[in-house]
Design a protein around this motif. Sequence first.
Motif, PDB file in Angstrom:
ATOM      1  N   LEU A  66       0.837  -1.203   0.000  1.00  9.57           N
ATOM      2  CA  LEU A  66       0.000   0.000   0.000  1.00  9.57           C
ATOM      3  C   LEU A  66       0.876   1.259   0.000  1.00  9.57           C
ATOM      4  O   LEU A  66       0.602   2.219  -0.737  1.00  9.57           O
ATOM      5  CB  LEU A  66      -0.911   0.002   1.236  1.00  9.57           C
ATOM      6  CG  LEU A  66      -1.808   1.252   1.414  1.00  9.57           C
ATOM      7  CD1 LEU A  66      -2.759   1.395   0.227  1.00  9.57           C
ATOM      8  CD2 LEU A  66      -2.569   1.163   2.728  1.00  9.57           C
ATOM      9  N   GLY A  67       1.934   1.249   0.809  1.00  8.99           N
ATOM     10  CA  GLY A  67       2.844   2.395   0.834  1.00  8.99           C
ATOM     11  C   GLY A  67       3.528   2.626  -0.497  1.00  8.99           C
ATOM     12  O   GLY A  67       3.641   3.763  -0.965  1.00  8.99           O
ATOM     13  N   VAL A  68       3.981   1.529  -1.131  1.00  9.79           N
ATOM     14  CA  VAL A  68       4.625   1.639  -2.442  1.00  9.79           C
ATOM     15  C   VAL A  68       3.647   2.185  -3.472  1.00  9.79           C
ATOM     16  O   VAL A  68       3.991   3.055  -4.287  1.00  9.79           O
ATOM     17  CB  VAL A  68       5.169   0.266  -2.890  1.00  9.79           C
ATOM     18  CG1 VAL A  68       5.638   0.326  -4.352  1.00  9.79           C
ATOM     19  CG2 VAL A  68       6.311  -0.170  -1.988  1.00  9.79           C
ATOM     20  N   ALA A  69       2.406   1.692  -3.438  1.00  9.80           N
ATOM     21  CA  ALA A  69       1.395   2.140  -4.402  1.00  9.80           C
ATOM     22  C   ALA A  69       1.074   3.621  -4.216  1.00  9.80           C
ATOM     23  O   ALA A  69       0.980   4.382  -5.193  1.00  9.80           O
ATOM     24  CB  ALA A  69       0.123   1.300  -4.256  1.00  9.80           C
ATOM     25  N   LEU A  70       0.907   4.049  -2.966  1.00 10.27           N
ATOM     26  CA  LEU A  70       0.598   5.456  -2.703  1.00 10.27           C
ATOM     27  C   LEU A  70       1.761   6.359  -3.124  1.00 10.27           C
ATOM     28  O   LEU A  70       1.556   7.420  -3.741  1.00 10.27           O
ATOM     29  CB  LEU A  70       0.294   5.655  -1.220  1.00 10.27           C
ATOM     30  CG  LEU A  70      -1.063   5.144  -0.729  1.00 10.27           C
ATOM     31  CD1 LEU A  70      -1.180   5.275   0.782  1.00 10.27           C
ATOM     32  CD2 LEU A  70      -2.202   5.911  -1.412  1.00 10.27           C
ATOM     33  N   GLY A  71       2.971   5.945  -2.783  1.00 12.79           N
ATOM     34  CA  GLY A  71       4.141   6.741  -3.170  1.00 12.79           C
ATOM     35  C   GLY A  71       4.284   6.862  -4.671  1.00 12.79           C
ATOM     36  O   GLY A  71       4.585   7.936  -5.193  1.00 12.79           O
ATOM     37  N   THR A  72       4.033   5.747  -5.376  1.00 11.38           N
ATOM     38  CA  THR A  72       4.120   5.769  -6.835  1.00 11.38           C
ATOM     39  C   THR A  72       3.042   6.651  -7.441  1.00 11.38           C
ATOM     40  O   THR A  72       3.301   7.436  -8.367  1.00 11.38           O
ATOM     41  CB  THR A  72       4.001   4.343  -7.398  1.00 11.38           C
ATOM     42  OG1 THR A  72       5.026   3.521  -6.822  1.00 11.38           O
ATOM     43  CG2 THR A  72       4.133   4.337  -8.912  1.00 11.38           C
ATOM     44  N   ALA A  73       1.821   6.538  -6.909  1.00 11.91           N
ATOM     45  CA  ALA A  73       0.692   7.308  -7.438  1.00 11.91           C
ATOM     46  C   ALA A  73       0.888   8.808  -7.253  1.00 11.91           C
ATOM     47  O   ALA A  73       0.434   9.609  -8.076  1.00 11.91           O
ATOM     48  CB  ALA A  73      -0.604   6.862  -6.754  1.00 11.91           C
ATOM     49  N   ILE A  74       1.580   9.190  -6.197  1.00 10.38           N
ATOM     50  CA  ILE A  74       1.811  10.622  -5.938  1.00 10.38           C
ATOM     51  C   ILE A  74       3.098  11.097  -6.607  1.00 10.38           C
ATOM     52  O   ILE A  74       3.130  12.163  -7.243  1.00 10.38           O
ATOM     53  CB  ILE A  74       1.876  10.890  -4.424  1.00 10.38           C
ATOM     54  CG1 ILE A  74       0.525  10.584  -3.773  1.00 10.38           C
ATOM     55  CG2 ILE A  74       2.270  12.345  -4.153  1.00 10.38           C
ATOM     56  CD1 ILE A  74       0.552  10.635  -2.262  1.00 10.38           C
ATOM     57  N   GLY A  75       4.161  10.323  -6.482  1.00 11.74           N
ATOM     58  CA  GLY A  75       5.474  10.769  -6.930  1.00 11.74           C
ATOM     59  C   GLY A  75       5.644  10.836  -8.431  1.00 11.74           C
ATOM     60  O   GLY A  75       6.180  11.818  -8.950  1.00 11.74           O
ATOM     61  N   VAL A  76       5.184   9.812  -9.149  1.00  6.32           N
ATOM     62  CA  VAL A  76       5.405   9.774 -10.599  1.00  6.32           C
ATOM     63  C   VAL A  76       4.690  10.916 -11.322  1.00  6.32           C
ATOM     64  O   VAL A  76       5.323  11.650 -12.101  1.00  6.32           O
ATOM     65  CB  VAL A  76       5.005   8.403 -11.178  1.00  6.32           C
ATOM     66  CG1 VAL A  76       5.042   8.434 -12.707  1.00  6.32           C
ATOM     67  CG2 VAL A  76       5.935   7.317 -10.654  1.00  6.32           C
TER      68      VAL A  76
END
Length: 465
Positions: A66-76
Motif C-alpha cells: 500500500l505504501g509503495v502504491a501510494l508513493g508511486t501514485a503521488i510521486g510519478v
Amino acid sequence: MSWLQDPVTIQCLYIVAFALFIYGLMGLTGPRTAVRGNLLAAVGMGIAILATALTPGMGNWWLILLGVALGTAIGVPAARKVKMTAMPQMVALFNGVGGGAVALVAWVEFRQSHGFADEPAHVSIATLFAALIGSISFWGSNVAFGKLQEILPGKPISVGRLQQPLNLLLLVIGVACGVVVVAGGTSEWLMAGILVSSALLGLMVVLPIGGADMPVVISLLNALTGLSAAATGIALDNTALIVAGMIVGASGTILTNLMAKAMNRSIPAIVAGGFGGTGGPGPAGPTDKTVRQTSASDAAIQMSYARQVVVVPGYGMAVAQAQHAVREMAKELESKGVAVYYAIHPVAGRMPGHMNVLLAEADVPYDHLKEMEEINGEFARTDVALVIGANDVTNPAAHTDPSSPIYGMPILNVNESKSVIVLKRGMSPGFAGVDNDLYYDSRTSMLFGDAKKSVAAVVEELRAL
C-alpha cells in the motif's frame, strides 16, 4: 528459509545496489551521462528495496505494498508534470518527506521498544539523532518550499535579536530530552519534546533566511536528511539506509559548500539569515539613473555583425521557456559566421545545473556551454553579451560596491563585453532584491518584454537580414 532470504544473498543484493548508487552519482557529473546516471541509481534503489523486503520478519506485506502504491501514485505524476522552473520546490518537498519519514520511524521505534528499554545505547542515540534531524529537515524544507513557491514572503522573517537565543533554547530542549531518554526515561512526552522542539527549530532556522539563499538551504537540509537516514539505518541495522544516507549526506554537504562558495557566502552566515528578498516586483530602479532601450531589429543587426556572441541565461529564461527560441537564434547567428557560446553561472536558475538541463533540452551542443571560470576571460573579446533573465549573477556591484549585500560574490563579467543586451520584463531586481548596476551601464541596452517573444522577434529579424 529459501535461498532468496539467505543473509548472504541479501548482502550481495545490497552490494550491487550500492555500486549502482555510486555509478549513478558519477553519471550526474555531466549532461551527457545524467539520464543514464538517474536510471542506474533508480535500479539500485529498486534492488535495495527488494533486498530489504526479502529480509525475514519484515512485517505486513499489504501495508508495504500500500505504501509503495501510494508513493508511486503521488510521486510519478508530480515528477512528470512539474516544470523545470519549479524543480527546486519539488526537491524541497521530496527532501522534507524523507526527513519526516525518518522522524516517524524514530517515534515508532521508541514506542515499540518502550523507550528503548532493552536496546543498546548506540541504537537509542542513533534513533534520537534521526528524530531530531529528520524533524528539523521536514519543517525547514516545507518553509523553503513555501518561500520558493511564493506562498511565504521571500524576505527574512525573524524575531530580531531573540532569534539566535531562541534557536539555541530549542536545540537545548531537544538534546536534553534525548539525554533523559538515553539515561533511562521512557515517557512519551520526552519523544514529543524532541519532535516538537526540533520542528520549531526547523521553522525558526529557515524563516529568517532570505529567498536568495534558499537553494543553498535546500541542499543543506538534503544533507541533513541523508545523515538522519543513515542514523536510522544504524538503529534498524539496515545496510541500505546506512550507505544511501551517507552518500546523500556527503554529496549534499559538498554541494552546499560549493554553492556557498559560488555566492561568496559562508554556511554559518546563511544559516544566521540576513539578506535575500524576493524575485517578485520591486523598485523600478534609482530615479537618477536612466537606461537605454533597444528593439528586436536593432539587436538582430548588432548580433549579426558580431564576431562572438555570449548568451547569459538565467531564471527569467527558464520562466519564459525561451530555451528553444534561443537555440533557433543561435543557429541563425552561426549560419552568418558568428560564434555563439553560453555562459553558465554555478547558481543560475536557483539550483546547480538548472541552465544546463534547459539548454540541453533544446539540443544546444555541450561544448558550447561554458562554466564561469572558463568564460569570464572571454567577455573582454566578446562583441555582444545577451543576458536573458539573469540578474544577480551579472551584477557588477559584486565587484565594485563594498556596501552591496552581494559584494564579493563571483559573477559573470558581462560588463567587460563591448556591448550588452539585456532581455527582461521590467526593472525589478533579482532574487536577492538588489538593483543591478549593469542595466545603467553606457554599453548596455534593454529589450523589455517576455523573453520567449523577444527572442522569437530577434530570430525573425535575423532571417530577414
